[in-house]
Enzyme design. Structure first.
Site, PDB file in Angstrom:
ATOM      1  N   ASP A 196      -2.725  41.628   6.667  1.00  0.00           N
ATOM      2  CA  ASP A 196      -3.412  42.727   5.999  1.00  0.00           C
ATOM      3  C   ASP A 196      -4.394  42.114   4.997  1.00  0.00           C
ATOM      4  O   ASP A 196      -4.107  41.062   4.422  1.00  0.00           O
ATOM      5  CB  ASP A 196      -2.385  43.609   5.286  1.00  0.00           C
ATOM      6  CG  ASP A 196      -3.030  44.776   4.579  1.00  0.00           C
ATOM      7  OD1 ASP A 196      -3.825  45.478   5.222  1.00  0.00           O
ATOM      8  OD2 ASP A 196      -2.749  44.979   3.385  1.00  0.00           O
ATOM      9  N   ASP A 256       1.909  44.143   2.127  1.00  0.00           N
ATOM     10  CA  ASP A 256       2.458  44.295   0.777  1.00  0.00           C
ATOM     11  C   ASP A 256       3.821  44.961   0.755  1.00  0.00           C
ATOM     12  O   ASP A 256       4.429  45.120  -0.287  1.00  0.00           O
ATOM     13  CB  ASP A 256       1.486  45.040  -0.141  1.00  0.00           C
ATOM     14  CG  ASP A 256       1.235  46.476   0.317  1.00  0.00           C
ATOM     15  OD1 ASP A 256       2.002  46.974   1.168  1.00  0.00           O
ATOM     16  OD2 ASP A 256       0.280  47.096  -0.181  1.00  0.00           O
TER      17      ASP A 256
END
Length: 600
Positions: free
Chosen positions: A282, A480
């Protein structure tokens, strides 16, 4: 006996049958020697005793060695302070750490270990957080910053408010995660269990065949030779080492990971990560700092302050990092933000609201297209911003383009090194982002990533991972751990980048306690070394046992006169187990490749 009763013979069955056979044979030879053919009534009491003694000695040494594999857990437990200095009625009172409750004000002096998690209220210092992050450099702390129980205060004195105590502290969660990972059974262990379930009955059959062949073809007295050879086969083939091959390596590997700031939720994650060939990263908060800043602002038909005020008034109601950057820029210019009404956030597109009687929208080009706002006049400007690695956004007021702004998220210093190391490990890297393709490709070029999936909506990240898996790739997703939960769950192994204090909410199977992406390369290298250790353990255990079975069975006796004594067979079996444990303990000295180069 329980194994045999359930028709599931294991390593204990082989030892029990071998030592019991030696004892019962000797007992019969002592009490009723007339039952035995002439010259075969030999006594093997000492063999039975020494077999059991050697097995117990081997297991005792294994227990000592395996105790060292849990050193990581014991070291973490020792980090938990016994007492805390709590402020009561203006005075500092020392109480047991387990008596601290959330809300207590705790005083910490230089050099002391912080008793529980909390938020600093007064004073400042630097805190050694290496026990949760693996990073040796102390972290500066001031009012409002979080501190973690078990970390060491370095220089200043401060007070902080307790927020998490007991089993809820970060240290307690780390201990629980490491324990769970060490207790887990990875797929390779299940394969080993199935092999052992077949191997043990085969060994028992081989021992019986050995006995019958010696009884038929052996020299005088054949019964004695047949007995010694059969018992030796049972003992030399005992697969104790096979039972130790995986658990010891997993325990040492996960413990070493914890000391490096890498937490494995399950032991199976070590094996899965070792087999990964595709890593999906990401962008925001993983490759980049996750703290975007407004870099460019171009207004159309309005003053720059008026357009920024409208945009910030909308974005104040969003929690997205880009929204925070816009609001922060407006506040930095001293702008007063009016209230926004009828706020509507459209995930992956943007946000719209009514501000000062105007219908305002802020978002990507696809949001403007959806709302029918013409953006052709700003297309070239937005293209240039995107090529510079910035994220262009549009501001519209009452259906007309009001401004184009750009937000840039600085790339982490460690990202380039991490990408280089992951490439060196032979991994294919893909960057996943909701940004436009030009911006995404610019960031990818800066860090050295070849494959980019741009303009991916948050809800579609898991689908992108699934698409790669459909191509036959073993995929690790790095995110995350909150916004990326579906993608982390879909991946073969999810790697969540933590902040050192939010373990409980992470969705990944592997948690990096720092935001440093080089931890991904460290985790892959450690996982591969652990799997290689397990395979070496299995090879040694099986090769050793299988190679010595012919010797124990007396195959070489006609040529060399070699016939293995049951006591020597038992000792050899113990040596096999000790080798496996010692080989696993070598993982405690594992150093990631980059650290080795730095040391040189």
């Amino acid at each position: 006996w329980m194994e045999l009763r359930h028709l599931a013979p294991g390593m204990n069955s082989l030892v029990m049958i071998g030592s019991s056979a030696a004892y019962l044979y000797s007992l019969a030879a002592l009490t009723v020697p007339a039952l035995f053919p002439q010259g075969t009534a030999h006594l093997y009491f000492e063999a039975a005793a020494v077999i059991v003694t050697l097995i117990l000695l081997g297991r005792y040494l294994e227990a000592l060695a395996k105790g060292r594999t849990s050193e990581a857990i014991r070291r973490l437990v020792r980090l938990q302070p016994k007492t805390a200095r709590v402020v009561r009625s203006g005075a500092e009172v020392e109480i047991p750490a387990e008596a601290v409750v959330p809300g207590d004000l705790i005083a910490v002096r230089p050099g002391e270990r912080i008793p529980v998690d909390g938020t600093l209220t007064e004073g400042s210092s630097h805190v050694d957080e290496s026990m949760i992050s693996g990073e040796p450099i102390p972290v500066g702390k001031g009012p409002g910053d979080e501190v973690v129980g078990g970390t060491v205060n370095q220089t200043g004195a401060f007070r902080y408010r307790a927020t998490r105590v007991g089993a809820d502290t970060v240290l307690a969660q780390i201990i629980r995660l490491v324990e769970d990972a060490q207790a887990g059974k990875p797929p390779i262990q299940r394969v080993a269990d199935r092999i052992a379930a077949v191997f043990v009955p085969l060994v028992m059959a081989a021992a019986l065949a050995t006995f019958l062949v010696w009884l038929w073809l052996g020299p005088e007295p054949p019964l004695s030779y047949a007995f010694v050879a059969a018992v030796s086969v049972l003992l030399i083939a005992c697969p104790c080492a096979m039972g130790l091959a995986t658990p010891t390596a997993i325990m040492v590997g996960t413990g070493r990971g914890a000391s490096m700031g890498i937490l494995f939720r399950r032991g199976a994650a070590l094996e899965t990560l070792a087999r990964v060939d595709q890593v999906v990263l990401d962008k925001t908060g993983t490759l980049t700092e996750g703290r975007p800043a407004l870099t460019d602002f171009h207004a159309f038909g309005l003053s720059e302050e008026a357009a920024l005020t409208l945009a910030a008034a909308c974005e104040r109601h969003s929690e997205h990092p880009i929204a925070a950057a816009i609001v922060q820029a407006a506040q930095g210019r001293g702008l007063i933000l009016p209230e926004a009404e009828a706020v509507e956030a459209v995930p992956g597109f943007g946000i719209q609201a009514r501000v000062n009687g105007q219908q305002v929208a802020v978002g990507a080009a696809r949001f403007m297209d959806r709302l029918g706002v013409p953006t052709q006049t700003a297309a070239e400007l937005a293209g240039r911003l995107a090529e510079d690695g910035k994220s262009p956004l549009y501001v519209a007021a009452d259906g007309q383009l009001a401004a184009v702004l750009a937000v840039a998220d600085p790339i982490k210093q460690s990202s380039r090194e991490a990408v280089s190391r992951l490439h060196a490990l032979g991994l294919t890297l893909t960057m996943l982002t909701g940004d436009g393709r030009r911006t995404a490709e610019a960031v990818a070029r800066q860090v050295g990533i070849d494959r980019v999936a741009a303009e991916v909506l948050p809800a579609d990240k898991a689908m992108e991972v699934k698409r790669l898996q459909a191509q036959g790739d073993q995929v690790a997703f790095v995110g995350d751990g909150i916004n990326d939960a579906p993608a982390l769950a879909q991946a073969d192994v999810g790697i969540a980048i933590g902040t050192g204090t939010d373990i409980a909410v992470e969705a990944g199977e592997v948690i990096l306690m720092t935001g440093d992406l080089t931890g991904v390369a460290d985790a892959v290298a450690l996982a591969r070394r652990t799997l290689r250790t397990i395979r070496l353990n299995f090879f040694w255990a099986y090769a050793y046992n299988v190679a010595l079975i012919p010797l124990a069975a007396g195959v070489f006796y006609p040529l060399t006169g070699w016939l293995l004594n049951p006591m020597i067979a038992a000792g050899a079996m113990s040596v096999s187990s000790l080798f496996v444990v010692t080989n696993s303990l070598r993982l405690r000295r594992f150093v990631p490749p980059s650290s080795r180069h730095a040391a040189v």
